[in-house]
Motif scaffolding. Structure first.
Motif, PDB file in Angstrom:
ATOM      1  N   ILE A 163       0.838  -1.193   0.000  1.00  0.00           N
ATOM      2  CA  ILE A 163       0.000   0.000   0.000  1.00  0.00           C
ATOM      3  C   ILE A 163       0.875   1.246   0.000  1.00  0.00           C
ATOM      4  O   ILE A 163       2.035   1.201   0.395  1.00  0.00           O
ATOM      5  CB  ILE A 163      -0.952   0.018   1.209  1.00  0.00           C
ATOM      6  CG1 ILE A 163      -0.154   0.001   2.522  1.00  0.00           C
ATOM      7  CG2 ILE A 163      -1.920  -1.129   1.169  1.00  0.00           C
ATOM      8  CD1 ILE A 163      -0.993   0.188   3.757  1.00  0.00           C
ATOM      9  N   ILE A 164       0.299   2.350  -0.474  1.00  0.00           N
ATOM     10  CA  ILE A 164       1.001   3.629  -0.400  1.00  0.00           C
ATOM     11  C   ILE A 164       0.307   4.476   0.665  1.00  0.00           C
ATOM     12  O   ILE A 164      -0.858   4.258   0.966  1.00  0.00           O
ATOM     13  CB  ILE A 164       1.049   4.351  -1.762  1.00  0.00           C
ATOM     14  CG1 ILE A 164      -0.354   4.647  -2.285  1.00  0.00           C
ATOM     15  CG2 ILE A 164       1.846   3.553  -2.762  1.00  0.00           C
ATOM     16  CD1 ILE A 164      -0.370   5.522  -3.520  1.00  0.00           C
ATOM     17  N   PRO A 165       1.016   5.427   1.263  1.00  0.00           N
ATOM     18  CA  PRO A 165       0.416   6.219   2.343  1.00  0.00           C
ATOM     19  C   PRO A 165      -0.868   6.953   1.956  1.00  0.00           C
ATOM     20  O   PRO A 165      -1.787   7.053   2.743  1.00  0.00           O
ATOM     21  CB  PRO A 165       1.520   7.199   2.715  1.00  0.00           C
ATOM     22  CG  PRO A 165       2.778   6.479   2.369  1.00  0.00           C
ATOM     23  CD  PRO A 165       2.437   5.715   1.118  1.00  0.00           C
ATOM     24  N   TYR A 166      -0.948   7.495   0.742  1.00  0.00           N
ATOM     25  CA  TYR A 166      -2.163   8.149   0.256  1.00  0.00           C
ATOM     26  C   TYR A 166      -2.089   8.219  -1.264  1.00  0.00           C
ATOM     27  O   TYR A 166      -1.013   8.126  -1.858  1.00  0.00           O
ATOM     28  CB  TYR A 166      -2.355   9.545   0.874  1.00  0.00           C
ATOM     29  CG  TYR A 166      -1.189  10.484   0.670  1.00  0.00           C
ATOM     30  CD1 TYR A 166      -1.087  11.258  -0.488  1.00  0.00           C
ATOM     31  CD2 TYR A 166      -0.185  10.595   1.620  1.00  0.00           C
ATOM     32  CE1 TYR A 166      -0.014  12.107  -0.682  1.00  0.00           C
ATOM     33  CE2 TYR A 166       0.889  11.452   1.425  1.00  0.00           C
ATOM     34  CZ  TYR A 166       0.969  12.199   0.272  1.00  0.00           C
ATOM     35  OH  TYR A 166       2.027  13.036   0.072  1.00  0.00           O
ATOM     36  N   ALA A 167      -3.227   8.396  -1.898  1.00  0.00           N
ATOM     37  CA  ALA A 167      -3.299   8.427  -3.355  1.00  0.00           C
ATOM     38  C   ALA A 167      -2.405   9.532  -3.920  1.00  0.00           C
ATOM     39  O   ALA A 167      -2.417  10.657  -3.438  1.00  0.00           O
ATOM     40  CB  ALA A 167      -4.739   8.642  -3.805  1.00  0.00           C
ATOM     41  N   GLY A 168      -1.604   9.181  -4.900  1.00  0.00           N
ATOM     42  CA  GLY A 168      -0.726  10.148  -5.541  1.00  0.00           C
ATOM     43  C   GLY A 168       0.625  10.312  -4.870  1.00  0.00           C
ATOM     44  O   GLY A 168       1.489  11.019  -5.373  1.00  0.00           O
TER      45      GLY A 168
END
Length: 84
Positions: free
Chosen positions: A8-13
């Motif tokens: 997962i990434i911390p937040y979109a973008g």
């Protein structure tokens, strides 16, 4: 530790990548990915630093981050827009 790198990434973008906490290049605050060695819960926190523990909300044991987020050098804001 047998924990795989988070997908997962911390937040979109958000652009960057996860590195093992022991290899994190600075002491600045960043996103951290934690693994509780007692109850096996994982969690992510925006208030993480190399060498600082956080408490598991399930069993209340404290652990260091397993991975820390390294931003790329494009300097984007939290909406994924190019920062000035």
């Amino acid at each position: 530790m047998d924990l795989k790198k988070p997908m997962i990434i911390p937040y979109a973008g958000c652009e960057g990548n996860w590195v093992e906490a022991k290899s994190y290049p600075s002491s600045s605050q960043t996103f951290g990915y934690f693994w509780c060695g007692r109850c096996q819960k994982t969690w992510m926190s925006a208030y993480s630093r190399k060498g600082y523990k956080q408490g598991c909300k399930i069993c209340e044991s404290y652990f260091y981050p397993a991975y820390l987020w390294v931003n790329d050098h494009k300097k984007t804001d939290h909406h994924g827009e190019r920062a000035l």
